[in-house]
Motif scaffolding. Sequence first.
Motif, PDB file in Angstrom:
ATOM      1  N   ALA A  21       0.829  -1.209   0.000  1.00  4.70           N
ATOM      2  CA  ALA A  21       0.000   0.000   0.000  1.00  4.70           C
ATOM      3  C   ALA A  21       0.864   1.260   0.000  1.00  4.70           C
ATOM      4  O   ALA A  21       0.530   2.240  -0.683  1.00  4.70           O
ATOM      5  CB  ALA A  21      -0.932  -0.004   1.205  1.00  4.70           C
ATOM      6  N   ALA A  25       1.045   4.178  -2.771  1.00  2.00           N
ATOM      7  CA  ALA A  25       0.912   5.598  -2.461  1.00  2.00           C
ATOM      8  C   ALA A  25       2.112   6.395  -2.942  1.00  2.00           C
ATOM      9  O   ALA A  25       1.980   7.548  -3.341  1.00  2.00           O
ATOM     10  CB  ALA A  25       0.739   5.787  -0.953  1.00  2.00           C
ATOM     11  N   ARG A  52      -7.145  10.335 -10.353  1.00  2.00           N
ATOM     12  CA  ARG A  52      -6.921   8.927 -10.024  1.00  2.00           C
ATOM     13  C   ARG A  52      -5.630   8.755  -9.222  1.00  2.00           C
ATOM     14  O   ARG A  52      -5.548   7.951  -8.308  1.00  2.00           O
ATOM     15  CB  ARG A  52      -6.869   8.082 -11.279  1.00  2.00           C
ATOM     16  CG  ARG A  52      -6.720   6.602 -10.984  1.00  2.00           C
ATOM     17  CD  ARG A  52      -6.920   5.808 -12.216  1.00  2.00           C
ATOM     18  NE  ARG A  52      -8.294   5.913 -12.636  1.00  2.00           N
ATOM     19  CZ  ARG A  52      -9.097   4.861 -12.774  1.00  2.00           C
ATOM     20  NH1 ARG A  52      -8.642   3.663 -12.562  1.00  2.00           N
ATOM     21  NH2 ARG A  52     -10.330   5.019 -13.147  1.00  2.00           N
ATOM     22  N   ALA A  55      -6.387   9.805  -5.711  1.00  2.00           N
ATOM     23  CA  ALA A  55      -7.194   8.773  -5.049  1.00  2.00           C
ATOM     24  C   ALA A  55      -6.341   7.564  -4.679  1.00  2.00           C
ATOM     25  O   ALA A  55      -6.512   6.973  -3.600  1.00  2.00           O
ATOM     26  CB  ALA A  55      -8.347   8.348  -5.949  1.00  2.00           C
ATOM     27  N   MET A  56      -5.409   7.184  -5.543  1.00  2.00           N
ATOM     28  CA  MET A  56      -4.530   6.058  -5.228  1.00  2.00           C
ATOM     29  C   MET A  56      -3.621   6.382  -4.051  1.00  2.00           C
ATOM     30  O   MET A  56      -3.352   5.521  -3.214  1.00  2.00           O
ATOM     31  CB  MET A  56      -3.684   5.677  -6.438  1.00  2.00           C
ATOM     32  CG  MET A  56      -4.415   4.806  -7.416  1.00  2.00           C
ATOM     33  SD  MET A  56      -3.319   4.142  -8.641  1.00  2.00           S
ATOM     34  CE  MET A  56      -2.340   3.026  -7.685  1.00  2.00           C
ATOM     35  N   ARG A  57      -3.120   7.605  -4.000  1.00  2.00           N
ATOM     36  CA  ARG A  57      -2.265   7.995  -2.872  1.00  2.00           C
ATOM     37  C   ARG A  57      -3.039   7.946  -1.560  1.00  2.00           C
ATOM     38  O   ARG A  57      -2.552   7.417  -0.558  1.00  2.00           O
ATOM     39  CB  ARG A  57      -1.691   9.380  -3.090  1.00  2.00           C
ATOM     40  CG  ARG A  57      -0.599   9.405  -4.114  1.00  2.00           C
ATOM     41  CD  ARG A  57      -0.009  10.791  -4.245  1.00  2.00           C
ATOM     42  NE  ARG A  57       0.790  10.880  -5.445  1.00  2.00           N
ATOM     43  CZ  ARG A  57       2.116  10.862  -5.450  1.00  2.00           C
ATOM     44  NH1 ARG A  57       2.767  10.790  -4.325  1.00  2.00           N
ATOM     45  NH2 ARG A  57       2.777  10.928  -6.574  1.00  2.00           N
ATOM     46  N   ALA A  58      -4.249   8.493  -1.562  1.00  2.00           N
ATOM     47  CA  ALA A  58      -5.060   8.496  -0.344  1.00  2.00           C
ATOM     48  C   ALA A  58      -5.433   7.071   0.076  1.00  2.00           C
ATOM     49  O   ALA A  58      -5.339   6.717   1.257  1.00  2.00           O
ATOM     50  CB  ALA A  58      -6.318   9.330  -0.560  1.00  2.00           C
ATOM     51  N   THR A  59      -5.810   6.252  -0.874  1.00  2.00           N
ATOM     52  CA  THR A  59      -6.171   4.873  -0.574  1.00  2.00           C
ATOM     53  C   THR A  59      -4.966   4.107  -0.042  1.00  2.00           C
ATOM     54  O   THR A  59      -5.087   3.323   0.908  1.00  2.00           O
ATOM     55  CB  THR A  59      -6.721   4.179  -1.833  1.00  2.00           C
ATOM     56  OG1 THR A  59      -7.839   4.916  -2.309  1.00  2.00           O
ATOM     57  CG2 THR A  59      -7.132   2.760  -1.544  1.00  2.00           C
ATOM     58  N   GLY A  60      -3.801   4.315  -0.635  1.00  2.00           N
ATOM     59  CA  GLY A  60      -2.603   3.635  -0.166  1.00  2.00           C
ATOM     60  C   GLY A  60      -2.251   3.993   1.261  1.00  2.00           C
ATOM     61  O   GLY A  60      -1.885   3.135   2.067  1.00  2.00           O
ATOM     62  N   VAL A  62      -4.341   5.095   3.611  1.00  2.00           N
ATOM     63  CA  VAL A  62      -5.367   4.553   4.509  1.00  2.00           C
ATOM     64  C   VAL A  62      -5.179   3.052   4.706  1.00  2.00           C
ATOM     65  O   VAL A  62      -5.239   2.541   5.839  1.00  2.00           O
ATOM     66  CB  VAL A  62      -6.782   4.873   3.970  1.00  2.00           C
ATOM     67  CG1 VAL A  62      -7.846   4.095   4.711  1.00  2.00           C
ATOM     68  CG2 VAL A  62      -7.050   6.364   4.062  1.00  2.00           C
ATOM     69  N   VAL A  63      -4.939   2.319   3.633  1.00  2.00           N
ATOM     70  CA  VAL A  63      -4.754   0.866   3.742  1.00  2.00           C
ATOM     71  C   VAL A  63      -3.494   0.546   4.544  1.00  2.00           C
ATOM     72  O   VAL A  63      -3.492  -0.363   5.379  1.00  2.00           O
ATOM     73  CB  VAL A  63      -4.715   0.220   2.340  1.00  2.00           C
ATOM     74  CG1 VAL A  63      -4.260  -1.221   2.406  1.00  2.00           C
ATOM     75  CG2 VAL A  63      -6.071   0.311   1.681  1.00  2.00           C
TER      76      VAL A  63
END
Length: 79
Positions: A21, A25, A52, A55-60, A62-63
């Motif tokens: 993750a 990010a 996108r 969004a990938m950075r934020a998701t990475g 958080v995960v």
Amino acid sequence: MLPAPFRLFFVAVPLLVAGGALAMAAFPRKMMSWQTRSPDGSTGRIEPSDTRVLAMRATGVVVAALALLMVVANFAFIP
């Protein structure tokens, strides 16, 4: 108390998830760029949009945070 292989599993898997993750990010363009090839032999690249990538950075992040929280929780609940 769980045997050592089980404890290792419950620590190693979340650490691997957190590492993946954080890589997602840190390098979202490398993880999502595609190289295409047309029938005539020419190549091209498909790049993700800025939204996108964000969004990938934020998701990475958080995960990775959740995975690291799982590692800490495993030590708290499984002595």
